[in-house]
Design a protein around this motif. Structure first.
Motif, short mmCIF file in Angstrom:
data_model
loop_
_atom_site.label_atom_id
_atom_site.label_comp_id
_atom_site.label_asym_id
_atom_site.label_seq_id
_atom_site.Cartn_x
_atom_site.Cartn_y
_atom_site.Cartn_z
N GLN A 88 0.66 -0.75 -0.05
CA GLN A 88 0.54 0.24 -0.11
C GLN A 88 1.02 1.35 0.17
O GLN A 88 1.84 1.71 0.57
CB GLN A 88 -1.13 -0.03 1.17
CG GLN A 88 -2.44 -1.33 1.46
CD GLN A 88 -3.38 -0.79 0.48
OE1 GLN A 88 -3.64 0.64 -0.28
NE2 GLN A 88 -3.29 -2.00 -0.76
N LEU A 89 0.33 1.98 -0.33
CA LEU A 89 0.95 3.42 -0.38
C LEU A 89 0.49 4.25 1.24
O LEU A 89 -0.33 4.69 1.39
CB LEU A 89 0.47 4.53 -1.76
CG LEU A 89 0.64 4.66 -2.78
CD1 LEU A 89 0.94 5.40 -4.36
CD2 LEU A 89 2.82 4.54 -3.08
N ILE A 90 1.33 4.43 1.51
CA ILE A 90 0.88 5.16 3.18
C ILE A 90 1.79 6.71 3.49
O ILE A 90 2.65 7.40 2.75
CB ILE A 90 1.81 4.42 4.21
CG1 ILE A 90 2.90 4.91 3.91
CG2 ILE A 90 1.16 2.95 3.58
CD1 ILE A 90 4.03 3.68 5.55
N LEU A 91 0.55 7.63 4.11
CA LEU A 91 1.59 9.29 3.89
C LEU A 91 2.57 9.08 4.80
O LEU A 91 2.88 8.44 5.68
CB LEU A 91 0.04 9.98 4.42
CG LEU A 91 0.69 11.27 4.98
CD1 LEU A 91 0.40 11.56 3.15
CD2 LEU A 91 -0.45 12.03 5.23
N HIS A 92 3.70 10.04 4.40
CA HIS A 92 4.80 9.91 5.69
C HIS A 92 4.73 11.65 5.99
O HIS A 92 4.89 12.45 5.59
CB HIS A 92 5.54 9.91 4.38
CG HIS A 92 7.25 10.25 5.11
ND1 HIS A 92 8.07 11.60 5.06
CD2 HIS A 92 7.78 9.40 6.56
CE1 HIS A 92 9.15 11.60 5.60
NE2 HIS A 92 9.04 9.94 6.82
N GLN A 93 3.93 11.36 7.30
CA GLN A 93 3.31 13.05 8.04
C GLN A 93 4.35 14.08 8.06
O GLN A 93 4.17 14.68 7.95
CB GLN A 93 3.20 12.14 9.23
CG GLN A 93 2.24 13.55 9.48
CD GLN A 93 1.23 13.68 9.15
OE1 GLN A 93 0.30 13.45 8.53
NE2 GLN A 93 0.33 15.06 9.00
N PRO A 94 5.66 13.53 8.47
CA PRO A 94 6.33 14.74 7.63
C PRO A 94 7.14 14.94 6.87
O PRO A 94 7.29 16.37 7.00
CB PRO A 94 8.23 13.60 8.51
CG PRO A 94 7.68 13.18 9.04
CD PRO A 94 6.60 12.41 9.09
N SER A 95 7.05 14.67 5.28
CA SER A 95 7.09 15.17 4.73
C SER A 95 5.85 15.99 4.15
O SER A 95 5.92 16.89 3.74
CB SER A 95 6.90 14.11 3.19
OG SER A 95 8.50 13.32 4.12
N MET A 96 4.64 15.91 4.57
CA MET A 96 3.32 16.09 4.39
C MET A 96 3.49 17.60 5.36
O MET A 96 2.93 18.00 4.25
CB MET A 96 2.08 15.51 4.99
CG MET A 96 0.78 16.03 4.16
SD MET A 96 0.57 15.86 2.96
CE MET A 96 0.48 17.62 2.93
#
Length: 415
Positions: A88-96
């Motif tokens: 799955q593709l997940i969100l990398h919160q620091p990048s967001m």
């Protein structure tokens, strides 16, 4: 470790941009001791990208993808790798957080598609993007290592150097890095150089010898694998010494720099000044010199004396030398000599270079295309003039004339 580089982008296939990323990454891999066996270019198509990943995974231990990490719908590299590996593709919160801060601080509305730049395949390691917003990723599955890097070189290069290279190094087990030296040659052609080194090339094992050539210069890279620089030097020193014993008169550097860089460095060290009078090259020599950082300490300026009037008015070449039934002409040994000497007298230079000739496509003064004269005047010494018989298109003749002038200048500085 074997590697494959996959450059992603339809613009590469259309020839709209040059794939310089592959060159940079291949050299970076070599420095780590990783051998690149294949380079692939694939367009912005998920099915074809998945196919390319499958082929690469079957023949390489390390797959490096560059490009396709941006916010638009045709940036599909992460999607393709996730689909291929069934992750799955997940969100990398620091990048967001970084992306949201960027837009908020500038008072710009952030469209939803920018969130794509913060996505990464589940279970992968993030590679920070210090020069942009799209996070890179690295992961291992079924014994194959995958590294995803952005396409823009200003983002890709620092990400590889600061983060991806270190990640790849952790996957190497007992692989010694490559140690290389680049010997740069001028004044000798590729075939002549290879002839002089043919026995060494045929018998090579470790270290290896690889000749390279581009217009106007030739290089030889000698390479070995070793655990330390000291061990590498012990193997490379004898080979370099043997090459120098055969071709030392043509070697202008033992690192990857241009001939004009070498000239600027020598003249800086000696406090020498240079100027140029160019006719057929139209300022090309001046452009090559001034492209070198720090050349302002050396290069005083140039005159593009394209017409006979300017040769006469600015540099004092008599009209009876340039024109007339019995005149030597603008394309002559005498004109080249007087141009260089006239510039030396009118400037504060230590060296004055002149170039006059026929670049084509047609003849001039009844003289053939490719006939060029290079003059070099210097304080306290006799002026030297070389006659050249060059071949090629107009642009190639201009380039070869400028490089020949640089080579002759370097030879004088080296004696």
């Amino acid at each position: 470790m074997k590697a494959e580089i996959i450059a992603v982008g339809t613009e590469l296939l259309l020839g709209q941009i040059v794939n310089t990323n592959a060159q940079f990454l291949a050299q970076g891999c070599a420095d780590l001791g990783v051998t690149v066996h294949f380079q692939t270019v694939v367009g912005d198509n998920e099915a074809r990208l998945i196919e390319a990943l499958g082929l690469a995974s079957g023949r390489a231990d390390l797959v490096i993808c560059t490009g396709g990490l941006g916010p638009t719908q045709d940036d599909l590299t992460k999607d393709a790798l996730s689909a291929y590996l069934n992750r799955q593709l997940i969100l990398h919160q620091p990048s967001m957080d970084k992306i949201e801060t960027f837009f908020r601080d500038r008072g710009i509305h952030m469209v939803e598609s920018n969130r794509r730049q913060a996505l990464m395949p589940e279970g992968s390691d993030p590679l920070p993007n210090d020069a942009g917003m799209a996070v890179g990723t690295a992961l291992t599955q079924d014994g194959t290592h995958y590294v995803l890097l952005p396409g823009p070189p200003k983002e890709m290069k620092p990400m590889f150097e600061r983060y991806a290279a270190a990640w790849i190094s952790t996957k190497l087990d007992g692989v010694h890095p490559l140690h290389s030296r680049m010997l740069k040659f001028a004044g000798i052609g590729e075939s002549s150089l290879e002839h002089e080194l043919l026995d060494l090339i045929k018998e090579q094992s470790d270290p290896t010898i690889a000749p390279y050539a581009k217009e106007g210069e030739v290089a030889v890279r000698i390479t070995t694998r070793a655990a330390s620089k000291e061990q590498a030097d012990a193997k490379l020193d004898p080979l370099e010494a043997e090459i120098r014993s055969r071709l030392g008169a043509y070697i202008y550097a033992s690192r990857d720099i241009s001939l004009e860089q070498a000239i600027v460095r020598i003249m800086q060290e000696r406090g020498l000044k240079l100027s140029a009078a160019e006719s057929c090259t139209g300022g090309l020599l001046s452009d090559m010199i001034t492209a070198v950082p720090g050349s302002s300490a050396v290069y005083q300026g140039g005159i593009v004396c394209y017409t006979n009037e300017w040769k006469h008015r600015l540099l004092g070449v008599p009209m009876d030398v340039l024109e007339g039934t019995d005149a030597p002409g603008a394309v002559s040994e005498k004109a080249a000599r007087l141009l260089a000497e006239g510039l030396l007298q009118r400037s504060d230079s230590d060296f004055a270079v002149s170039i006059t000739g026929v670049a084509g496509p047609g003849t001039s003064e009844g003289k053939p295309v490719g006939l060029v004269y290079v003059g070099i005047a210097r304080k306290g010494c006799a002026t030297e003039v070389a006659q050249l018989a060059l071949s090629g298109t107009r642009d190639i003749i201009k380039l070869r004339a400028a490089r020949s002038a640089l080579y002759r200048l370097w030879k004088l500085l080296s004696n």
